[in-house]
Design a protein around this motif. Structure first.
Motif, PDB file in Angstrom:
ATOM      1  N   LEU A  16      -4.910  10.221  -3.079  1.00  0.00           N
ATOM      2  CA  LEU A  16      -5.949   9.202  -3.175  1.00  0.00           C
ATOM      3  C   LEU A  16      -6.414   9.144  -4.624  1.00  0.00           C
ATOM      4  O   LEU A  16      -6.002   9.955  -5.447  1.00  0.00           O
ATOM      5  CB  LEU A  16      -7.120   9.547  -2.254  1.00  0.00           C
ATOM      6  N   GLN A  26     -10.113   8.273  -7.098  1.00  0.00           N
ATOM      7  CA  GLN A  26     -11.517   7.891  -7.206  1.00  0.00           C
ATOM      8  C   GLN A  26     -11.643   6.772  -8.228  1.00  0.00           C
ATOM      9  O   GLN A  26     -11.314   6.947  -9.401  1.00  0.00           O
ATOM     10  CB  GLN A  26     -12.363   9.086  -7.639  1.00  0.00           C
ATOM     11  N   GLN A  70      -9.743  -0.094   3.543  1.00  0.00           N
ATOM     12  CA  GLN A  70      -8.606   0.812   3.457  1.00  0.00           C
ATOM     13  C   GLN A  70      -8.631   1.884   4.544  1.00  0.00           C
ATOM     14  O   GLN A  70      -7.588   2.457   4.880  1.00  0.00           O
ATOM     15  CB  GLN A  70      -8.546   1.443   2.068  1.00  0.00           C
ATOM     16  N   ASP A  71      -9.805   2.163   5.096  1.00  0.00           N
ATOM     17  CA  ASP A  71      -9.860   3.106   6.213  1.00  0.00           C
ATOM     18  C   ASP A  71      -9.047   2.590   7.396  1.00  0.00           C
ATOM     19  O   ASP A  71      -8.409   3.373   8.120  1.00  0.00           O
ATOM     20  CB  ASP A  71     -11.307   3.393   6.610  1.00  0.00           C
ATOM     21  N   THR A  92       0.856  -1.184   0.000  1.00  0.00           N
ATOM     22  CA  THR A  92       0.000   0.000   0.000  1.00  0.00           C
ATOM     23  C   THR A  92       0.889   1.229   0.000  1.00  0.00           C
ATOM     24  O   THR A  92       1.795   1.342   0.834  1.00  0.00           O
ATOM     25  CB  THR A  92      -0.924   0.021   1.224  1.00  0.00           C
ATOM     26  N   VAL A 146     -11.832   7.086   3.174  1.00  0.00           N
ATOM     27  CA  VAL A 146     -11.590   6.128   2.103  1.00  0.00           C
ATOM     28  C   VAL A 146     -12.459   4.899   2.351  1.00  0.00           C
ATOM     29  O   VAL A 146     -13.007   4.717   3.438  1.00  0.00           O
ATOM     30  CB  VAL A 146     -10.095   5.725   2.013  1.00  0.00           C
ATOM     31  N   VAL A 206     -13.390   5.946  -3.147  1.00  0.00           N
ATOM     32  CA  VAL A 206     -12.097   6.604  -2.928  1.00  0.00           C
ATOM     33  C   VAL A 206     -11.121   5.609  -2.306  1.00  0.00           C
ATOM     34  O   VAL A 206     -11.411   5.010  -1.265  1.00  0.00           O
ATOM     35  CB  VAL A 206     -12.259   7.840  -2.030  1.00  0.00           C
ATOM     36  N   GLN A 207      -9.950   5.466  -2.946  1.00  0.00           N
ATOM     37  CA  GLN A 207      -8.999   4.441  -2.548  1.00  0.00           C
ATOM     38  C   GLN A 207      -7.592   5.003  -2.379  1.00  0.00           C
ATOM     39  O   GLN A 207      -7.274   6.094  -2.852  1.00  0.00           O
ATOM     40  CB  GLN A 207      -8.956   3.325  -3.593  1.00  0.00           C
ATOM     41  N   ILE A 208      -6.752   4.194  -1.715  1.00  0.00           N
ATOM     42  CA  ILE A 208      -5.322   4.429  -1.592  1.00  0.00           C
ATOM     43  C   ILE A 208      -4.630   3.520  -2.606  1.00  0.00           C
ATOM     44  O   ILE A 208      -5.005   2.350  -2.733  1.00  0.00           O
ATOM     45  CB  ILE A 208      -4.841   4.091  -0.164  1.00  0.00           C
TER      46      ILE A 208
END
Length: 210
Positions: free
Chosen positions: A23, A25, A195-196, A7, A191, A31-33
């Motif tokens: 980040l 979209q 992933q949060d 990550t 996110v 919404v992701q890393i």
């Protein structure tokens, strides 16, 4: 066999002196890393830079430091694919395969075992509608040898060394368009799950490196 994931927590100092996190979209997954799978024979340093480049388009990134890991993200009823494979319709190597080809790093729910094969279920969701919609469902079989019980995730802090706009877009996987954007680290950006939890794990470390 352990399958390793990476990550990429990519940061910069924003135009007003505030720390920012990159980040993106995803059109279906929110919404992701930036993150992905370490290929066979690849070290994690190469993998995290490759995944960051593929999902953001950035090429001038440097590794600031390794931030930690999750030793195993898999639940007892989950397995991760350790090689590119097609899911079979029956527990037989001559059975008709389903499309598409699944790449190393995909995770499946497992069911019964039949000889050298394991029954699996794969689901994909469109997370953005409310309620969520299932976009792909496959129930089939994979050779037991192609499935691993252990997935380790490595957290890595990268620094952005190039000038970028605040938001841009690029082609992603499966004909999707990814839209990377810079978000202030304070307050903590939102996110998608899980992933949060990844961001929670490293958040204070990222803030301490301002």
């Amino acid at each position: 066999m352990t399958v390793h994931k990476v990550t990429a927590f990519i940061t910069r100092i924003g135009p007003e002196g505030q720390p920012q996190l990159l980040l993106f979209q995803h059109p279906q997954a929110g919404v992701q890393i930036p993150a992905g799978t370490v290929d066979e024979g690849e070290d994690w340093q190469t993998a995290v830079l490759r995944e960051a480049r593929e999902e953001t388009g950035l090429t001038q990134l440097t590794i600031q430091r390794y931030l930690g890991r999750i030793e195993n993200e898999l639940a007892p009823d989950e397995r991760i694919l350790n090689r590119d494979s097609q899911i079979l319709s029956q527990p037989d190597e001559q059975a008709i395969p389903f499309q598409p080809l699944f790449t190393r790093g995909n995770t499946f729910k497992i069911g019964q075992q039949n000889g050298r094969f394991r029954q699996i279920t794969y689901l994909e969701y469109d997370r953005l509608p409310d309620p969520q919609a299932i976009t792909l469902y496959i129930n089939g079989w994979l050779p037991e040898a192609s499935l691993s019980q252990h997935k380790t995730r490595l957290y890595v802090h990268l620094l952005c060394q190039e000038t970028t706009p605040d938001r841009w877009s690029l082609p992603g996987d499966n004909n999707h368009i990814f839209a990377p954007f810079w978000a202030n680290l304070q307050p903590k950006p939102a996110v998608v799950a899980p992933q949060d939890r990844w961001l929670d794990d490293v958040y204070h470390k990222l803030l301490s490196e301002r």
